[in-house]
Structure formats: C-alpha cells, structure tokens
Design a protein around this motif. Structure first.
Motif, PDB file in Angstrom:
ATOM      1  N   HIS A 140     -25.317   9.579  -0.976  1.00 24.88           N
ATOM      2  CA  HIS A 140     -26.242   9.363   0.128  1.00 24.88           C
ATOM      3  C   HIS A 140     -26.504  10.660   0.887  1.00 24.88           C
ATOM      4  O   HIS A 140     -27.649  10.968   1.261  1.00 24.88           O
ATOM      5  CB  HIS A 140     -25.692   8.314   1.091  1.00 24.88           C
ATOM      6  CG  HIS A 140     -25.608   6.931   0.497  1.00 24.88           C
ATOM      7  ND1 HIS A 140     -26.279   6.580  -0.634  1.00 24.88           N
ATOM      8  CD2 HIS A 140     -24.923   5.810   0.902  1.00 24.88           C
ATOM      9  CE1 HIS A 140     -26.033   5.307  -0.923  1.00 24.88           C
ATOM     10  NE2 HIS A 140     -25.205   4.819   0.002  1.00 24.88           N
TER      11      HIS A 140
ATOM     12  N   PRO B 261     -30.414   4.101  -0.455  1.00 29.09           N
ATOM     13  CA  PRO B 261     -29.199   3.290  -0.538  1.00 29.09           C
ATOM     14  C   PRO B 261     -29.500   1.856  -0.956  1.00 29.09           C
ATOM     15  O   PRO B 261     -30.602   1.347  -0.765  1.00 29.09           O
ATOM     16  CB  PRO B 261     -28.637   3.343   0.887  1.00 29.09           C
ATOM     17  CG  PRO B 261     -29.234   4.564   1.498  1.00 29.09           C
ATOM     18  CD  PRO B 261     -30.587   4.711   0.875  1.00 29.09           C
TER      19      PRO B 261
ATOM     20  N   PHE C 141     -26.736   2.366  -4.942  1.00 27.72           N
ATOM     21  CA  PHE C 141     -27.966   3.098  -4.635  1.00 27.72           C
ATOM     22  C   PHE C 141     -29.089   2.575  -5.519  1.00 27.72           C
ATOM     23  O   PHE C 141     -28.851   1.842  -6.479  1.00 27.72           O
ATOM     24  CB  PHE C 141     -27.772   4.601  -4.845  1.00 27.72           C
ATOM     25  CG  PHE C 141     -27.338   4.971  -6.239  1.00 27.72           C
ATOM     26  CD1 PHE C 141     -28.270   5.321  -7.206  1.00 27.72           C
ATOM     27  CD2 PHE C 141     -25.988   4.955  -6.592  1.00 27.72           C
ATOM     28  CE1 PHE C 141     -27.871   5.662  -8.487  1.00 27.72           C
ATOM     29  CE2 PHE C 141     -25.588   5.292  -7.871  1.00 27.72           C
ATOM     30  CZ  PHE C 141     -26.531   5.641  -8.825  1.00 27.72           C
TER      31      PHE C 141
END
Length: 261
Positions: free
Chosen positions: A14, A26, A33
């Motif tokens: 992230h 995300p 993800f």
C-alpha cells in the motif's frame, strides 16, 4: 523475510503503490489489494501469501521422486535431482536444497519456458466454456463474451484489425491471384512491379494494403474476399469446360450413330 508477516507485506504494498497509480488500490473486503488489468479488475488476497515462500525442496526427497517407477512423477522431479552419485556433491546439494523453495523452482521453470517460446513460433488453442451446467448445445453468451474479453481474444482481434496481419510474398501473391487480373503484361516482371499492377487491376482500396520490399500486406478479411473471388472464377471456368466437353461428347455420339453400316 524472515520477520515479515502477511499484514506487513500488505502495508508495504500500500505504501509503495496506493494513490501512485490508477491500476492499484487496497482491497475492499479484507487483507489484500486490487489490480486493474486491461480486461477487468482482479482482487488478490494476501492471507498466506508469505507462506508460499517457505516451502523448501529437500534434495533427498527430490532424488527419491526422480527415481520413481512412475514416468510422469520422475519427469517432474528429474531436473530438481541433479543426478550425481558423488557423496560430497550430495551433501552440498542437500544443504543448498534446504533453502531452495517451490516458488524459486517455479520461477526457474517459467524463465525456461519463456526462453523456449521466444526461440520458436508458438500457436495457442484457447478453450471456451460454453455454459456452467456442462450440458451440450447450450451457449451462455455473457459467459463466452467475458472469457473472450479476459483471455485477450477481443483485444488481439482489435489490434489485428488496426494493422496488416495477412501477408504474402510477391511470387505467391502473383501465382495465386493473377488469374483474377486481365491483360497482364507478358514476359518477365519484377516481383514488386507485378504486385503493384495486380493490385491496381484488382481495384482494391489503398487503405486495405501496403506493398513492402518482399511482401504484400493486407488488412484482416481482404485475402478471404480475394479467395472467394478466385474460387468463384475457377468454378465458372470448370463449369464452362464441362459444358464444352459434354457438347463435344454429344456431337461425337450423334456422328457415330448416323454413319451407315
């Protein structure tokens, strides 16, 4: 690794990619993800992700499986075994094998496959599932369309239609389609010059072809149309020939029947 966790791995992803590219974001549901591919958006879960890198291949086991009486099992592990009976080499390989993972093995096999594909001219057969019920003569159009879109067929067709996917050397082009061109010049003609004369006589739109140094390039569908014209002309010639042959045979038979004995 070795102190990382699935959560820390996800957080690092992230921090590296979130809001830095429109193709990454995300997960909406849990730990993971999402990546936007050209066909659709795909969600990945990172639960157990790092565990896949903790699957070492032990050389003793791989050598045992490589010596299996089952040919398929033996073939799967032959490359892993490094068949050498030297005891010293065995000890070194076992030590090395303890840190060799299945993921590393997969990466090596993938690199080998890609090297082989780049050195050849592969042809692929794509399998399409017509329906989820596994029944014959049933076609789910949305399901088939989704598969064609996701496996790149529609994208490949789009790319092919914008280019010139069909090509023929000058000699082959002239040999196959000169029958469609009337009043071609007699005698020797250089390949490119003959191709240009034929294309002019075929009255093709200039946007549908390009003349190269050794080949003629066509947009998708042009050669199929030329093939249909060629087949129709050949059928017409053959029908005329058969008509003439039948007429000659009938006249010959009448002459034989009228001759006095």
């Amino acid at each position: 690794m070795p102190k990382a966790t699935d959560k820390s791995f996800t957080e690092k992803l992230h921090s590296l990619w979130d809001r830095k590219t429109p193709k990454y974001r995300p997960s909406r549901l849990g730990q993971g993800f999402m990546l936007t591919h050209y066909a659709a958006e795909v969600e990945y879960s990172t639960e157990g992700w790092l565990e896949k890198n903790k699957d070492p291949l032990n050389d003793n086991i791989t050598r045992l499986l490589a010596a299996s009486a089952d040919k398929h099992v033996a073939a799967l592990f032959t490359d892993c075994a490094d068949g050498d009976d030297d005891p010293g080499a065995t000890r070194s390989r076992v030590k090395k094998g303890l840190f060799r993972t299945v993921a590393q093995r997969h990466k090596e096999q993938l690199s080998s496959l890609m090297a082989q594909l780049h050195s050849t001219h592969p042809h692929f057969v794509r399998c399409i599932i017509p329906n989820h019920k596994k029944r014959p003569k049933q076609l789910s159009a949305p399901l088939v369309l989704d598969q064609l879109r996701c496996n790149g067929v529609l994208e490949g067709i789009r790319i092919a239609r914008t280019g010139f996917p069909n090509r023929l050397p000058f000699s082959e082009f002239r040999q196959r389609y000169e029958v469609l061109c009337r009043n071609m010049p007699k005698g020797y003609l250089e390949g490119q010059a003959a191709a240009r004369i034929m294309l002019e006589k075929l009255d093709l739109d200039k946007s549908l072809f390009r003349v190269g140094l050794t080949k003629v390039f066509f947009r998708a569908g042009v050669l199929a149309e030329l093939e249909e014209q060629r087949d129709a002309l050949i059928r017409d010639i053959m029908s005329r020939f058969q008509s003439v042959a039948r007429g000659f045979t009938q006249r010959r038979n009448r002459q034989q029947t009228t001759v006095p004995s």
